[in-house]
Scaffold this motif. Structure first.
Motif, mmCIF file in Angstrom:
data_model
loop_
_atom_site.group_PDB
_atom_site.id
_atom_site.type_symbol
_atom_site.label_atom_id
_atom_site.label_comp_id
_atom_site.label_asym_id
_atom_site.label_seq_id
_atom_site.Cartn_x
_atom_site.Cartn_y
_atom_site.Cartn_z
ATOM 1 N N PHE A 237 -12.686 1.461 -0.281
ATOM 2 C CA PHE A 237 -13.905 1.984 0.522
ATOM 3 C C PHE A 237 -14.504 2.946 -0.223
ATOM 4 O O PHE A 237 -16.002 3.129 -0.499
ATOM 5 C CB PHE A 237 -13.826 2.383 1.828
ATOM 6 C CG PHE A 237 -14.868 2.750 2.776
ATOM 7 C CD1 PHE A 237 -15.515 1.916 3.218
ATOM 8 C CD2 PHE A 237 -15.122 4.332 2.784
ATOM 9 C CE1 PHE A 237 -16.654 2.327 4.065
ATOM 10 C CE2 PHE A 237 -16.126 4.632 3.472
ATOM 11 C CZ PHE A 237 -17.020 3.624 4.147
ATOM 12 N N PHE A 238 -13.629 3.803 -0.941
ATOM 13 C CA PHE A 238 -14.021 4.872 -1.814
ATOM 14 C C PHE A 238 -14.390 4.455 -3.285
ATOM 15 O O PHE A 238 -14.537 5.386 -4.109
ATOM 16 C CB PHE A 238 -13.503 6.186 -1.714
ATOM 17 C CG PHE A 238 -13.895 6.845 -0.188
ATOM 18 C CD1 PHE A 238 -15.017 7.363 0.292
ATOM 19 C CD2 PHE A 238 -12.906 6.900 0.758
ATOM 20 C CE1 PHE A 238 -15.703 7.786 1.366
ATOM 21 C CE2 PHE A 238 -13.328 7.361 2.125
ATOM 22 C CZ PHE A 238 -14.587 7.985 2.377
ATOM 23 N N LYS A 239 -14.108 3.275 -3.709
ATOM 24 C CA LYS A 239 -14.200 2.884 -5.123
ATOM 25 C C LYS A 239 -13.140 3.413 -5.886
ATOM 26 O O LYS A 239 -13.424 3.951 -6.844
ATOM 27 C CB LYS A 239 -15.657 2.850 -5.777
ATOM 28 C CG LYS A 239 -16.563 2.131 -4.792
ATOM 29 C CD LYS A 239 -17.924 2.352 -5.517
ATOM 30 C CE LYS A 239 -18.885 1.298 -4.805
ATOM 31 N NZ LYS A 239 -18.989 1.270 -3.087
ATOM 32 N N LYS A 240 -12.079 3.615 -5.304
ATOM 33 C CA LYS A 240 -10.916 4.160 -6.325
ATOM 34 C C LYS A 240 -10.025 3.049 -6.964
ATOM 35 O O LYS A 240 -9.944 2.015 -6.056
ATOM 36 C CB LYS A 240 -9.948 5.137 -5.514
ATOM 37 C CG LYS A 240 -10.558 6.050 -4.470
ATOM 38 C CD LYS A 240 -10.223 7.415 -5.522
ATOM 39 C CE LYS A 240 -10.820 8.607 -5.134
ATOM 40 N NZ LYS A 240 -10.721 9.990 -6.141
ATOM 41 N N ASP A 241 -9.568 3.285 -7.884
ATOM 42 C CA ASP A 241 -8.628 2.125 -8.482
ATOM 43 C C ASP A 241 -7.440 1.726 -7.803
ATOM 44 O O ASP A 241 -6.726 2.830 -7.195
ATOM 45 C CB ASP A 241 -8.654 2.726 -9.976
ATOM 46 C CG ASP A 241 -9.566 2.651 -11.133
ATOM 47 O OD1 ASP A 241 -10.625 1.894 -10.737
ATOM 48 O OD2 ASP A 241 -9.536 3.448 -11.770
ATOM 49 N N ILE A 242 -7.176 0.364 -7.618
ATOM 50 C CA ILE A 242 -5.944 0.150 -7.132
ATOM 51 C C ILE A 242 -5.166 -0.660 -8.174
ATOM 52 O O ILE A 242 -5.698 -1.369 -8.644
ATOM 53 C CB ILE A 242 -6.383 -0.855 -5.951
ATOM 54 C CG1 ILE A 242 -6.940 -0.111 -4.823
ATOM 55 C CG2 ILE A 242 -5.058 -1.419 -5.430
ATOM 56 C CD1 ILE A 242 -7.551 -0.724 -3.566
ATOM 57 N N ASN A 243 -3.956 -0.397 -8.351
ATOM 58 C CA ASN A 243 -3.016 -0.881 -8.984
ATOM 59 C C ASN A 243 -2.695 -2.615 -8.857
ATOM 60 O O ASN A 243 -2.598 -2.897 -7.544
ATOM 61 C CB ASN A 243 -1.586 -0.258 -9.180
ATOM 62 C CG ASN A 243 -0.707 -0.571 -10.345
ATOM 63 O OD1 ASN A 243 -0.780 -1.756 -10.833
ATOM 64 N ND2 ASN A 243 -0.371 0.395 -11.096
ATOM 65 N N GLN A 244 -3.073 -3.347 -9.638
ATOM 66 C CA GLN A 244 -2.627 -4.867 -9.107
ATOM 67 C C GLN A 244 -1.382 -4.978 -8.728
ATOM 68 O O GLN A 244 -1.266 -6.104 -8.174
ATOM 69 C CB GLN A 244 -3.054 -5.790 -10.511
ATOM 70 C CG GLN A 244 -4.715 -5.706 -10.808
ATOM 71 C CD GLN A 244 -5.510 -5.931 -9.841
ATOM 72 O OE1 GLN A 244 -5.330 -7.235 -9.330
ATOM 73 N NE2 GLN A 244 -6.436 -5.219 -9.181
ATOM 74 N N ASP A 245 -0.541 -4.251 -9.208
ATOM 75 C CA ASP A 245 1.169 -4.426 -8.916
ATOM 76 C C ASP A 245 1.306 -3.515 -7.553
ATOM 77 O O ASP A 245 1.452 -2.341 -7.740
ATOM 78 C CB ASP A 245 2.010 -3.927 -9.880
ATOM 79 C CG ASP A 245 3.383 -4.197 -9.744
ATOM 80 O OD1 ASP A 245 3.703 -4.215 -8.299
ATOM 81 O OD2 ASP A 245 4.242 -4.313 -10.447
ATOM 82 N N LEU A 246 1.226 -4.325 -6.400
ATOM 83 C CA LEU A 246 1.307 -3.428 -5.064
ATOM 84 C C LEU A 246 2.492 -2.964 -4.915
ATOM 85 O O LEU A 246 2.455 -1.967 -4.120
ATOM 86 C CB LEU A 246 0.732 -4.506 -4.198
ATOM 87 C CG LEU A 246 -0.527 -5.004 -3.871
ATOM 88 C CD1 LEU A 246 -0.727 -5.893 -2.570
ATOM 89 C CD2 LEU A 246 -1.380 -3.868 -3.865
ATOM 90 N N TYR A 247 3.561 -3.374 -5.723
ATOM 91 C CA TYR A 247 4.842 -2.612 -5.489
ATOM 92 C C TYR A 247 4.747 -1.160 -6.037
ATOM 93 O O TYR A 247 5.313 -0.204 -5.788
ATOM 94 C CB TYR A 247 6.090 -3.255 -6.137
ATOM 95 C CG TYR A 247 6.341 -4.485 -5.426
ATOM 96 C CD1 TYR A 247 7.281 -4.308 -4.315
ATOM 97 C CD2 TYR A 247 5.679 -5.693 -5.418
ATOM 98 C CE1 TYR A 247 7.691 -5.707 -3.676
ATOM 99 C CE2 TYR A 247 5.947 -7.006 -4.711
ATOM 100 C CZ TYR A 247 7.014 -6.861 -3.709
ATOM 101 O OH TYR A 247 7.147 -7.669 -3.011
#
Length: 414
Positions: free
Chosen positions: A157-167
């Motif tokens: 929502f706040f356009k923060k980076d999310i690691n593709q590796d959810l673990y």
């Protein structure tokens, strides 16, 4: 009215049916868990539905311009000054416990048909103080810090980076926790400084000031003991022995009182045992779970991740925030991590393990035997689950093996 407000649908969905009701909506939870923003989300939704802004009365009692409101009379005068000649009003009061005796004012406006929403920072400020005066006239909606799904959603929502590796993202979530404002900070030390500030604020405003704690060192030691032994069986005698060895002189009743204060301030949650054979609750060797894992990491110099207890704590919060009734299962000499009762009255049994895989075949067999064994002693037909972070499922003996991240993200259900 309010921009950039992340809508927490899990809670809005529960409150939404009562938007127009004169039943008082009480939103509780640990400080800084996002209650104020839930109020703002509700106001935004009302405006989107066509409610006019002049029908919405918003009184944030911890903000500049409102902090001087301390008595019921001052609160009523403020509300009256904001009213016009509308047929219907929606009254929002944030941090309502700042006004001693607010109940009479809230009750009077509810009697006149106002739809009222109030927030408070912990349970005893609200439940104990308003239960006698507002019996049958209010509903309590308990709010928790962000769960993992909300954490990811809010980052997006706040356009923060999310690691593709959810673990890896989950590991970060465990350490950083789910206090919404921490997402504004990009480094762990800053987030931990913020979390320590929350705990200090809770102690000063919710515990020390109201309860007039005389022996602060003992209180702080009790708090540290619970924080460092989350997800573990608790023994009051063991705690009293620790205090005595460290030179603290105190009574069991005093320690119980301090634990109750920590529960009421929402720093910890208590989970009692239930004996499946006698069908009775047991008030010994209960467990305490932290309201947010960041509390542990912020208050300790050791930041090494203990995945087993941490995962159990987060599963507990997931279950509690989804309105399950939760107990620890005692089955003879064995223990089942959780017995949960669903909304429809059905039960389920849950074991939580970081992984079912050991360093070799024999270690794996020992782990699996430990986790599956309690289920064999259960005689009824309710479903059994093992929740772990394993990517590959181990379906045996009719037990459902669920990946924890899939559960938190709504891909699996209990």
């Amino acid at each position: 009215m309010f921009k950039n407000v992340y809508p927490r649908e899990k809670y809005l969905n529960r409150i939404r049916p009562f938007y127009d009701s004169d039943i008082i909506k009480v939103i509780t939870g640990i400080r800084r868990c996002g209650k104020s923003f839930i109020l703002r989300s509700i106001m935004n939704e009302l405006l989107e539905r066509g409610i006019e802004e002049k029908q919405i009365i918003y009184i944030p009692l911890d903000r500049r311009g409102y902090k001087n409101i301390k008595t019921p009379e001052e609160l009523e005068l403020k509300i009256e000054s904001m009213l016009g000649k509308e047929d219907k009003y929606y009254l929002f009061i944030d941090e309502v416990q700042n006004v001693f005796g607010f109940e009479s004012v809230v009750h009077a406006y509810a009697e006149e048909g106002y739809s009222i929403f109030i927030t408070g920072s912990n349970s005893y400020l609200l439940s104990d103080e308003i239960s006698t005066k507002l019996t049958g006239r209010y509903l309590n909606f308990e709010t928790f810090t962000l769960d993992f799904s909300e954490y990811l959603d809010m980052k997006s929502f706040f356009k923060k980076d999310i690691n593709q590796d959810l673990y890896l993202e989950f590991e970060e979530y465990v350490v950083n926790g789910g206090f919404p404002k921490t997402l504004e900070f990009d480094d762990i030390p800053t987030r931990q400084t913020y979390t320590r500030g929350i705990i200090s604020e809770i102690f000063e405003k919710d515990v020390k000031t109201r309860k007039k704690i005389r022996n602060v060192p003992v209180y702080e030691r009790v708090q540290a003991f619970l924080l460092n032994n989350y997800s573990a069986p608790f023994s009051l005698n063991n705690l009293l022995k620790c205090l005595e060895m460290e030179g603290y002189k105190t009574k069991a009743t005093t320690v119980r009182g301090y634990i109750e204060d920590l529960k009421k301030a929402k720093i910890v949650y208590e989970c009692n045992r239930f004996d499946l054979k006698s069908k009775t609750a047991i008030k010994r060797y209960q467990k305490y779970y932290l309201s947010d894992m960041a509390i542990y990491f912020a208050m300790n110099t050791d930041n090494r991740l203990s995945f087993g207890p941490s995962l159990e704590n987060i599963v507990y919060l997931y279950l509690a925030s989804h309105d399950y009734q939760i107990s620890i299962g005692k089955i003879g000499k064995l223990e089942c991590d959780f017995i949960v009762r669903k909304k429809n009255g059905d039960y389920a049994y849950i074991q939580v393990a970081y992984t079912l895989q050991g360093e070799d075949i024999k270690a794996t067999e020992r782990i699996k035997e430990r986790e599956y064994r309690p289920f064999r002693e259960i005689r009824d037909g309710y479903p059994r689950y093992i929740i772990s972070l394993d990517k590959f499922r181990d379906q045996q003996e009719g037990v459902h093996h669920i990946n924890a991240i899939d559960l938190f993200l709504g891909k699996e259900k209990i």
